[in-house]
Design an enzyme around this catalytic site. Structure first.
Site, PDB file in Angstrom:
ATOM      1  N   PRO A 113       0.838  -1.205   0.000  1.00  0.00           N
ATOM      2  CA  PRO A 113       0.000   0.000   0.000  1.00  0.00           C
ATOM      3  C   PRO A 113       0.869   1.249   0.000  1.00  0.00           C
ATOM      4  O   PRO A 113       1.852   1.335   0.719  1.00  0.00           O
ATOM      5  CB  PRO A 113      -0.799  -0.100   1.293  1.00  0.00           C
ATOM      6  CG  PRO A 113      -0.129  -1.112   2.118  1.00  0.00           C
ATOM      7  CD  PRO A 113       0.770  -1.935   1.246  1.00  0.00           C
ATOM      8  N   GLU A 114       0.531   2.190  -0.855  1.00  0.00           N
ATOM      9  CA  GLU A 114       1.287   3.430  -0.925  1.00  0.00           C
ATOM     10  C   GLU A 114       0.534   4.523  -0.163  1.00  0.00           C
ATOM     11  O   GLU A 114      -0.546   4.294   0.365  1.00  0.00           O
ATOM     12  CB  GLU A 114       1.517   3.812  -2.385  1.00  0.00           C
ATOM     13  CG  GLU A 114       2.342   2.743  -3.097  1.00  0.00           C
ATOM     14  CD  GLU A 114       3.043   3.259  -4.338  1.00  0.00           C
ATOM     15  OE1 GLU A 114       3.486   4.418  -4.320  1.00  0.00           O
ATOM     16  OE2 GLU A 114       3.142   2.508  -5.312  1.00  0.00           O
ATOM     17  N   ARG A 170       0.987 -12.369   4.907  1.00  0.00           N
ATOM     18  CA  ARG A 170       2.417 -12.496   4.624  1.00  0.00           C
ATOM     19  C   ARG A 170       3.310 -11.991   5.758  1.00  0.00           C
ATOM     20  O   ARG A 170       4.519 -12.164   5.712  1.00  0.00           O
ATOM     21  CB  ARG A 170       2.755 -11.819   3.284  1.00  0.00           C
ATOM     22  CG  ARG A 170       2.054 -12.551   2.125  1.00  0.00           C
ATOM     23  CD  ARG A 170       2.539 -12.081   0.794  1.00  0.00           C
ATOM     24  NE  ARG A 170       3.968 -12.289   0.607  1.00  0.00           N
ATOM     25  CZ  ARG A 170       4.655 -11.825  -0.428  1.00  0.00           C
ATOM     26  NH1 ARG A 170       4.047 -11.117  -1.339  1.00  0.00           N
ATOM     27  NH2 ARG A 170       5.933 -12.064  -0.535  1.00  0.00           N
TER      28      ARG A 170
END
Ligand SMILES: [Zn+2]
Length: 289
Positions: A2-3, A137
């Site tokens: 996510p940016e 993850r």
């Protein structure tokens, strides 16, 4: 990954839903990676605390916490009877900091909603809802701090003079410099490529060769791309969900990112892809110099 716009969108969504709520208790999973601070410290900071604000700092989501005196006092009283001593009420500002990593998500759930696999933290809120951190993850990180600060400058707040000072004289490609979180914080791969396209600058150009006029195009391009993406609710192409657990992101219409071989939207020249510092970079060989 996510940016900035995704993190901003998530932080805004969470702020609407949980500001003012009180964390009654915390459950933390057994996996060690997501816990950047020791589990007892995280639990101690969160339990009996009121969430006074949720905001984005760089790519972190920061929850400002304030000791909830009534809950705390009640807890102290019941303990006080047994131990004879009233616990000190710590009023120092404390923050809970969440970095989503690659696949981290924060969900506001009803307690009866099934607990997903890969859930690493559950905050039980006084409103009856739960705030859950899910991360398959496990690159996401949870920590607590007082006076959390990140390196780098907010790209939406910097002025042109400071912006030029950050990059001028650097021999690295401008693309790498834009991704360097110690300079600007929160500009990631997609937005760097899109901004460089709008400013007409090739990603491989050394930062030191970029003129003042080009920097004067690049900064507004970065801010415009980020603001558009925030307005659209982030543009992540991965499986992020917003704070409600709904699919929250619309795709910004990328002009170069992920469009290798496709015609430039301005001049029809096929978009090129090169690898710079291990990251894919996309550009139009005709529009960008
Ligand atoms: Zn072009």
């Amino acid at each position: 990954m996510p940016e900035l716009p995704e993190v901003e969108t998530i932080a805004r969504g969470l702020a609407k839903r949980v500001t003012g709520d009180v964390v009654e208790s915390v459950w933390l999973g057994q996996k060690k990676e997501p816990l950047k601070s020791p589990a007892p410290e995280i639990a101690a900071a969160l339990e009996h605390s009121r969430i006074t604000a949720v905001r984005r700092m760089g790519k972190h989501i920061v929850f400002d916490l304030e000791r909830n005196r009534t809950t705390q006092a009640a807890a102290s009283r019941s303990r006080g009877r047994a131990g004879g001593r009233v616990r000190r009420i710590d009023s120092a500002p404390v923050q809970w900091i969440v970095h989503l990593g690659m696949t981290g998500r924060l969900q506001v759930s009803e307690p009866k909603a099934e607990v997903e696999k890969h859930t690493h933290a559950i905050l039980h809120l006084a409103s009856g809802r739960e705030l859950r951190f899910v991360d398959p993850r496990r690159f996401g990180r949870l920590s607590v701090a007082a006076g959390f600060a990140t390196s780098g400058i907010e790209p939406l707040e910097i002025d042109l003079e400071r912006f030029v000072d950050l990059f001028r004289g650097r021999k690295t490609p401008i693309k790498s410099a834009l991704l360097n979180q110690k300079l600007l914080r929160g500009v990631g791969n997609i937005y760097a490529d899109e901004s460089l396209f709008r400013a007409g600058i090739r990603p491989r150009r050394r930062a030191s060769t970029i003129t003042w006029e080009q920097f004067a195009r690049l900064l507004p391009a970065i801010q415009e791309v980020l603001r558009e993406a925030i307005a659209l609710g982030g543009s992540s192409i991965s499986d992020y969900v917003d704070a409600d657990g709904e699919e929250g992101f619309f795709q910004l219409q990328h002009r170069v990112y992920g469009r290798e071989g496709e015609p430039c939207r301005v001049c029809k020249t096929p978009i090129k892809r090169v690898v710079i510092a291990g990251r894919s970079s996309h550009y139009c060989p005709r529009c960008q110099k």
